[in-house]
Design a protein around this motif. Structure first.
Motif, short mmCIF file in Angstrom:
data_model
loop_
_atom_site.label_atom_id
_atom_site.label_comp_id
_atom_site.label_asym_id
_atom_site.label_seq_id
_atom_site.Cartn_x
_atom_site.Cartn_y
_atom_site.Cartn_z
N TRP A 150 0.82 -1.21 0.00
CA TRP A 150 0.00 0.00 0.00
C TRP A 150 0.85 1.26 0.00
O TRP A 150 0.59 2.19 -0.75
N SER A 153 2.42 2.11 -3.19
CA SER A 153 1.46 2.58 -4.19
C SER A 153 0.97 3.99 -3.92
O SER A 153 0.22 4.55 -4.73
N ALA A 167 -10.20 2.56 -5.85
CA ALA A 167 -9.85 1.55 -4.86
C ALA A 167 -11.04 0.67 -4.52
O ALA A 167 -10.89 -0.54 -4.32
N ILE A 170 -11.51 -1.85 -7.29
CA ILE A 170 -10.51 -2.91 -7.16
C ILE A 170 -10.89 -3.88 -6.04
O ILE A 170 -10.76 -5.10 -6.19
N SER A 171 -11.36 -3.34 -4.94
CA SER A 171 -11.76 -4.18 -3.81
C SER A 171 -12.88 -5.13 -4.19
O SER A 171 -12.83 -6.34 -3.90
N SER A 174 -11.70 -7.76 -6.75
CA SER A 174 -10.81 -8.77 -6.16
C SER A 174 -11.60 -9.90 -5.52
O SER A 174 -11.16 -11.05 -5.51
N LEU A 179 -7.96 -15.45 -6.84
CA LEU A 179 -6.59 -15.01 -6.57
C LEU A 179 -5.78 -16.11 -5.91
O LEU A 179 -6.32 -16.92 -5.15
N LEU A 185 -3.42 -11.76 -1.00
CA LEU A 185 -3.89 -10.76 -1.94
C LEU A 185 -5.35 -10.36 -1.73
O LEU A 185 -5.73 -9.21 -2.02
N TYR A 186 -6.18 -11.27 -1.22
CA TYR A 186 -7.57 -10.89 -0.97
C TYR A 186 -7.65 -9.75 0.05
O TYR A 186 -8.45 -8.83 -0.10
N LEU A 189 -5.92 -6.35 -1.49
CA LEU A 189 -6.77 -5.64 -2.43
C LEU A 189 -8.14 -5.30 -1.83
O LEU A 189 -8.69 -4.23 -2.11
N LEU A 192 -7.91 -2.29 0.57
CA LEU A 192 -7.23 -1.14 -0.02
C LEU A 192 -8.00 0.17 0.14
O LEU A 192 -7.39 1.23 0.40
#
Length: 374
Positions: A150, A153, A167, A170-171, A174, A179, A185-186, A189, A192
């Motif tokens: 994070w 980024s 964001a 993306i959430s 995801s 994934l 990664l869950y 993302l 986020l």
């Protein structure tokens, strides 16, 4: 770690302040220490105690009221830390000083604690052998790898016109994706938007929630949230509040999952704001611990896993309302202990290591051509 002041505009997870050096490596004249924000330190202290209590509750959820309490805590305790992490990351850039700080305060502790937890689980008989996998975060270490990603980024989000909307998209997406388990990664993302929300906050936003009328509303919202958790906890899995798997693994359609994800993001943001309104804004006896919350966050995992590994939390009396109250009190005491000076001195090398020796000295920028007199 000494409880020294650090900038409120940007702080490492541990609250450490890097020493300033000249290009020759000598210590430069120290700047006057920036005054810490007692309100945010109080929020971090109370928030990390909720983290410890939540982990202690995991295997006591069959006690009356414990499952609802668990859901309520998990609705906002990590979103709180992530929002604050975003707020403290507003000034992050890839300059040498801040990049080094990211390595020493996040990346190195991640490697240290991933290795330590692997050896520890083997030592207490939970695992057959030590297995270190830096791409598969264990227990609380997921937050470090997520924070690393994070924070890296941050410059990207600060260039977008609608970063929070991006964001959120993306959430939601995801949760629909399949994934891999690597790097959690869950969670990275899915959570986020809370980090991006923190990036968008300004000091005046925190000042606004300190108004008496707003604080009353915030307490009422928290109470409503707790009542709501008691109503819905029997009808929803707590996996929604753990953010660690996708919609398919929860056996819901993408549409249902998207609606739930948006609801969880909204509820988390509202409860974080309400919690911040209820946190004391003045200096308290525990305010000084606000700069050491990462110690409690990382170290309490060893105690929790020992209790769970040995089955000590399976005692029948603990699975009652009085037993849960005792467990919560013990969790609070343990969390505070981990933020005291003796513990900080012993564990500073792991949580907030001094690694100046590992970095090259900053080089002086070459002098430009002489300017002509005006």
């Amino acid at each position: 770690m000494t409880q020294t002041a650090s900038p409120v505009t940007e702080s490492s997870p541990t609250g450490a302040v890097p020493s300033e050096q000249t290009s020759a490596g000598a210590t430069a004249t120290a700047r006057p220490p920036s005054k810490r924000d007692a309100h945010l330190d109080n929020a971090k202290f109370l928030g990390v105690l909720l983290v410890v209590c939540g982990h202690v509750l995991v295997r006591l959820r069959d006690a009356p009221g414990a499952h609802a309490l668990y859901l309520f805590i998990y609705m906002f305790h990590m979103p709180l830390f992530i929002v604050l992490a975003g707020y403290f990351s507003r000034g992050f850039s890839l300059s040498s000083g801040k990049a080094r700080k990211l390595i020493t305060s996040v990346a190195v502790p991640y490697v240290v604690f991933e290795t330590a937890f692997s050896i520890y689980r083997w030592a207490i008989g939970v695992a057959h052998r030590p297995e270190v996998s830096l791409l598969d975060p264990y227990f609380v270490t997921w937050f470090l790898i997520a924070l690393f990603v994070w924070r890296l980024s941050t410059p990207v989000w600060q260039q977008l016109r609608w970063p929070l909307a991006a964001a959120v998209v993306i959430s939601v997406l995801s949760g629909m994706a399949n994934l891999p388990s690597m790097m959690d990664l869950y969670r990275v993302l899915g959570l986020l938007p809370f980090f991006v929300l923190g990036l968008l906050l300004k000091p005046e936003h925190f000042e606004a929630i300190k108004q008496p009328r707003v604080r009353v509303i915030g307490v009422m919202v928290l109470l409503c949230g707790f009542i709501g958790a008691n109503i819905v906890h029997r009808h929803m899995t707590t996996e929604w509040a753990l953010w660690r798997i996708g919609f398919a693994e929860m056996h819901v359609s993408n549409l249902t999952g998207a609606v739930m994800r948006l609801g969880m993001l909204t509820a988390g943001a509202v409860l974080v704001a309400a919690f911040l309104t209820a946190v004391p804004v003045r200096q308290m006896w525990f305010t000084r611990y606000g700069s050491a919350t990462m110690y409690a966050f990382l170290l309490h995992g060893f105690g929790v896993k020992l209790v769970q590994g040995k089955g000590w939390d399976q005692a029948g009396w603990l699975h009652t309302t009085p037993g849960v109250a005792v467990a919560m009190a013990a969790a609070v005491g343990f969390g505070i202990l981990l933020m005291t000076a003796p513990v900080l001195r012993v564990t500073r090398w792991a949580v907030s290591p001094a690694l100046d020796w590992a970095f090259t000295r900053p080089t002086a920028s070459p002098a430009g051509p002489p300017r002509r007199p005006a």
